[in-house]
Design an enzyme around this catalytic site. Sequence first.
Site, short mmCIF file in Angstrom:
data_model
loop_
_atom_site.label_atom_id
_atom_site.label_comp_id
_atom_site.label_asym_id
_atom_site.label_seq_id
_atom_site.Cartn_x
_atom_site.Cartn_y
_atom_site.Cartn_z
N ARG A 125 93.07 21.25 90.45
CA ARG A 125 91.96 21.39 91.58
C ARG A 125 92.19 20.37 92.49
O ARG A 125 91.96 19.22 92.06
CB ARG A 125 90.71 21.79 90.96
CG ARG A 125 89.69 22.35 91.59
CD ARG A 125 88.24 22.38 91.26
NE ARG A 125 87.83 20.81 91.30
CZ ARG A 125 87.04 20.08 90.57
NH1 ARG A 125 86.77 20.85 89.18
NH2 ARG A 125 86.69 18.89 90.54
N GLU A 144 90.66 14.03 96.13
CA GLU A 144 91.63 13.75 94.95
C GLU A 144 92.23 15.12 94.33
O GLU A 144 91.77 16.11 94.56
CB GLU A 144 91.06 13.16 93.68
CG GLU A 144 89.94 13.83 92.94
CD GLU A 144 89.57 13.43 91.65
OE1 GLU A 144 90.34 12.70 90.94
OE2 GLU A 144 88.62 14.04 91.17
N ASN A 146 92.76 16.82 90.65
CA ASN A 146 92.66 16.73 89.04
C ASN A 146 93.77 17.47 88.45
O ASN A 146 93.97 18.76 88.65
CB ASN A 146 91.29 17.31 88.86
CG ASN A 146 90.16 16.81 89.84
OD1 ASN A 146 89.77 15.54 89.27
ND2 ASN A 146 89.62 17.44 90.91
N LYS A 364 88.55 2.51 94.18
CA LYS A 364 88.71 3.43 92.98
C LYS A 364 89.60 2.84 91.86
O LYS A 364 90.69 2.60 91.89
CB LYS A 364 89.38 4.79 93.30
CG LYS A 364 88.51 5.43 94.59
CD LYS A 364 89.27 6.95 94.88
CE LYS A 364 88.15 7.89 95.56
NZ LYS A 364 88.87 9.22 95.65
N GLU A 368 88.80 9.29 85.55
CA GLU A 368 88.42 10.45 86.09
C GLU A 368 86.83 10.75 85.43
O GLU A 368 86.67 10.39 84.59
CB GLU A 368 89.30 11.55 85.29
CG GLU A 368 90.73 11.33 85.67
CD GLU A 368 91.21 11.66 87.23
OE1 GLU A 368 90.41 12.55 87.76
OE2 GLU A 368 91.83 11.00 87.76
N GLY A 369 86.35 11.70 86.06
CA GLY A 369 84.91 12.35 85.46
C GLY A 369 83.79 11.96 86.07
O GLY A 369 82.62 12.20 85.75
N ARG A 450 81.03 22.31 95.54
CA ARG A 450 79.98 21.57 94.81
C ARG A 450 79.57 20.63 95.70
O ARG A 450 79.75 20.10 96.84
CB ARG A 450 80.62 20.56 93.99
CG ARG A 450 81.16 21.11 92.51
CD ARG A 450 81.93 20.12 91.63
NE ARG A 450 83.11 19.46 92.56
CZ ARG A 450 83.69 18.16 92.07
NH1 ARG A 450 83.49 17.84 91.12
NH2 ARG A 450 84.75 18.12 92.87
P1 ADP Z 1 86.67 11.29 89.79
O1 ADP Z 1 88.13 11.30 89.25
O2 ADP Z 1 85.83 10.44 89.15
O3 ADP Z 1 86.20 12.75 90.12
P2 ADP Z 1 86.96 11.18 92.69
O4 ADP Z 1 88.07 10.60 93.35
O5 ADP Z 1 86.86 12.67 92.87
O6 ADP Z 1 87.20 10.63 91.21
O7 ADP Z 1 85.46 10.60 93.45
C1 ADP Z 1 84.29 11.05 92.76
C2 ADP Z 1 83.22 11.38 93.88
O8 ADP Z 1 83.09 10.20 94.83
C3 ADP Z 1 83.79 12.46 94.60
O9 ADP Z 1 83.51 13.75 94.12
C4 ADP Z 1 83.26 12.23 95.95
O10 ADP Z 1 81.68 12.79 95.92
C5 ADP Z 1 82.84 10.62 95.89
N1 ADP Z 1 84.19 10.16 96.75
C6 ADP Z 1 85.44 10.01 96.36
N2 ADP Z 1 86.35 9.40 97.44
C7 ADP Z 1 85.75 9.44 98.36
C8 ADP Z 1 85.90 9.05 99.72
N3 ADP Z 1 87.12 8.60 100.16
N4 ADP Z 1 85.02 9.32 100.72
C9 ADP Z 1 83.81 9.60 100.30
N5 ADP Z 1 83.40 9.93 99.09
C10 ADP Z 1 84.26 9.94 98.19
MG MG Z 2 86.71 13.83 91.19
#
Ligand code: ADP
Ligand code: MG
Length: 474
Positions: A125, A144, A146, A364, A368-369, A450
């Site tokens: 996804r 990202e 997944n 970051k 994940e999660g 979401r």
């Molecule tokens: P995970 O693997 O934990 O889901 P993500 O990269 O999806 O990691 O980040 C988790 C959440 O953080 C995302 O759903 C989003 O709400 C927020 N986020 C991540 N990257 C960004 C970004 N570059 N700018 C703004 N919000 C972000």
């Molecule tokens: Mg995510």
Amino acid sequence: MAVSWDAVLRDEEALREAAVVAVDAALLEGVLMRTEGCPNASDVVNYAPFTLLPSVVPSALFEQAYAVQQDFNLLVDAISQSKEFLEQTLASTIKVDDFTAQLFRIHMQVLEEGLAQSVFLGINRSDYMFDCGVDSTPALKQIEINTIAASFGGLTSRTVAVHGRVLKVLGKFQEASRLLPNNPSKGLALGIAKAWELYGSPSAVVMFLVEEIQRNIFDQRCVENELWNRNIRVIRKRFRDVFEKGSLDDAKRLYIDGQEVAVVYYREGYMPTNYDQQNWEARLLLERSRAVKCPDIATQLAGTKKVQQELSQPGTLERLLPGRAEAIARIRATFAGLYSLDVGEEGDRMVAAAIADPDRFVLKPQREGGGNNLYGEELRQVLEKIRDSPERTAYILMDKIKPRPAINYLLRAHSPLQASECISELGIFGVYVRQGKEMVMNKAAGHLLRTKAIEHTDGGVAAGVAVLDTPYLV
Ligand code: ADP
Ligand code: MG
């Protein structure tokens, strides 16, 4: 962007009535989750959190996200097949990140032994936000991708009916008829079914590898049902069951309790806390087997944040997708700024930039999660502490995406109804199947929207921050 709901949002009385209908509709349609207090039984269930109103999404960006999904499928698959790329890209990460290092060790061990698996199934996804940071025109930017246990493809197919009902209750019949049908779980199941068929043993089963705590079981049941409807047997097992009862025969066929397993669909195994020594042994057994793993360990590694950052470097996409200039252009257009914190001049420069202006970035780790990223003041403090240590290479830095907020109501069990300023994240499900060198399926399988209140920087639906939504295209 909430323009079209402005009139609706002024009538609080009507919204309160609609919220009551919405919750009952969600329960009727099966937008369900087990409760925190009773996470492993279905005697008590509740509705999964969702927005009262569908959120407005620009149709051009929605279409762009669908149009690039097959390219991302090809890209993830190409990464998973490139030992050199994964080795080079993760070299610095695995020195400091034990979890990634352990996954990588299994990956290497399986390659050394020789792959027994010849059919490959990817379910991913790709998540995006609509960035209004540069000018006021929103742009599609990837958060990202997944590549393991991408969830909510089941429950999200049921929010359309709920939001349709809400709009009708609010007198918006025309708008209700414009909501797009969406059923990712069907697309995911078609991929699993294809992999099962190509595995070629009609009596073999599909095994869902599930967590110890299974609050989100109904989402998984949606995919299961689609498989049963196709006369494919599904079993649900935990790592512990695999450790205790799993075995390989001479041809590396996987057996659990005497049943041959054709496909292993992971809804578990993406976090360090999912593993103890026995679970790592179980994972190794699965990876060594001939069964189709969704994903195999190489594909899981392809979904790391470090790989995402490396993809944004000049020349990397060209190396992975030779001769596919158009696909590369579509993929690259969705990239936000991503920066390595590897030891060296470039890393030093980015650390300094982030400490000076933390609100421009997200920090970051390889996790994940949800709930693991660092923002603002916390980002600054952590970077100051680790700026001169190799520990910093466990992280990547990303430009913070700034979507325009819109007003909505987030419906959650036992929470008061109140308006919130919200932002949304759009995910597109991708499914592909490869047999040997030949791609036999490559599809976009549906979407997930979401939405969360802006005061939360991080976290998904399972983490209790975001809620399910339905896009209303304009
Ligand atoms: P995970 O693997 O934990 O889901 P993500 O990269 O999806 O990691 O980040 C988790 C959440 O953080 C995302 O759903 C989003 O709400 C927020 N986020 C991540 N990257 C960004 C970004 N570059 N700018 C703004 N919000 C972000
Ligand atoms: Mg995510």
